[in-house]
Design an enzyme around this catalytic site. Structure first.
Site, PDB file in Angstrom:
ATOM      1  N   ARG A   1     -35.052 -20.821  16.747  1.00  0.00           N
ATOM      2  CA  ARG A   1     -33.804 -20.096  16.983  1.00  0.00           C
ATOM      3  C   ARG A   1     -33.876 -18.671  16.427  1.00  0.00           C
ATOM      4  O   ARG A   1     -33.486 -17.722  17.105  1.00  0.00           O
ATOM      5  CB  ARG A   1     -32.609 -20.851  16.403  1.00  0.00           C
TER       6      ARG A   1
ATOM      7  N   ASN B   1     -29.699 -25.419  18.861  1.00  0.00           N
ATOM      8  CA  ASN B   1     -30.416 -26.683  18.948  1.00  0.00           C
ATOM      9  C   ASN B   1     -29.548 -27.676  19.709  1.00  0.00           C
ATOM     10  O   ASN B   1     -28.326 -27.599  19.685  1.00  0.00           O
ATOM     11  CB  ASN B   1     -30.699 -27.252  17.550  1.00  0.00           C
TER      12      ASN B   1
END
Length: 109
Positions: free
Chosen positions: A35, A53
């Protein structure tokens, strides 16, 4: 092309336009900094959108901006990911979702 004169007319360069896609990245992509890496790459390319996620172990993102930059992150960068990642699949789908301003990390869904 100017067919009457048999001469190629010069054309201005085409503008690539903007594009928005939603992407799902599978493999070893959680717990490896994917990320943060995605945020850095999206910001470097001037893209708007988000990354998060998923509970199924994948990473999902929305990329919006210049078509060439969106293609760059989806087709090249996300297929490799950060050093600790092992990407097995990348699927992208056109999106009309509002990407907002800038690029952000969202909570797991």
């Amino acid at each position: 092309m100017d067919t009457a004169a048999g001469v190629l007319a010069s054309r201005p360069p085409q503008v690539t336009g903007t594009k928005a896609v939603r992407v799902e990245i599978k493999g070893r992509v959680q717990g490896v900094g994917f990320r943060d890496w995605t945020m850095e790459n999206a910001q470097e390319l001037g893209l708007c959108g988000w990354v998060r996620n998923r509970r199924n172990g994948s990473v999902e993102a929305l990329f919006s901006g210049d078509s060439a930059s969106v293609e760059e992150i989806v087709e090249k960068r996300c297929r490799i990911g950060p050093p600790a990642a092992a990407v097995t699949a990348v699927a992208s789908f056109p999106s009309d979702e509002d990407p907002g301003q800038g690029f952000e990390c969202r909570f797991t869904l």
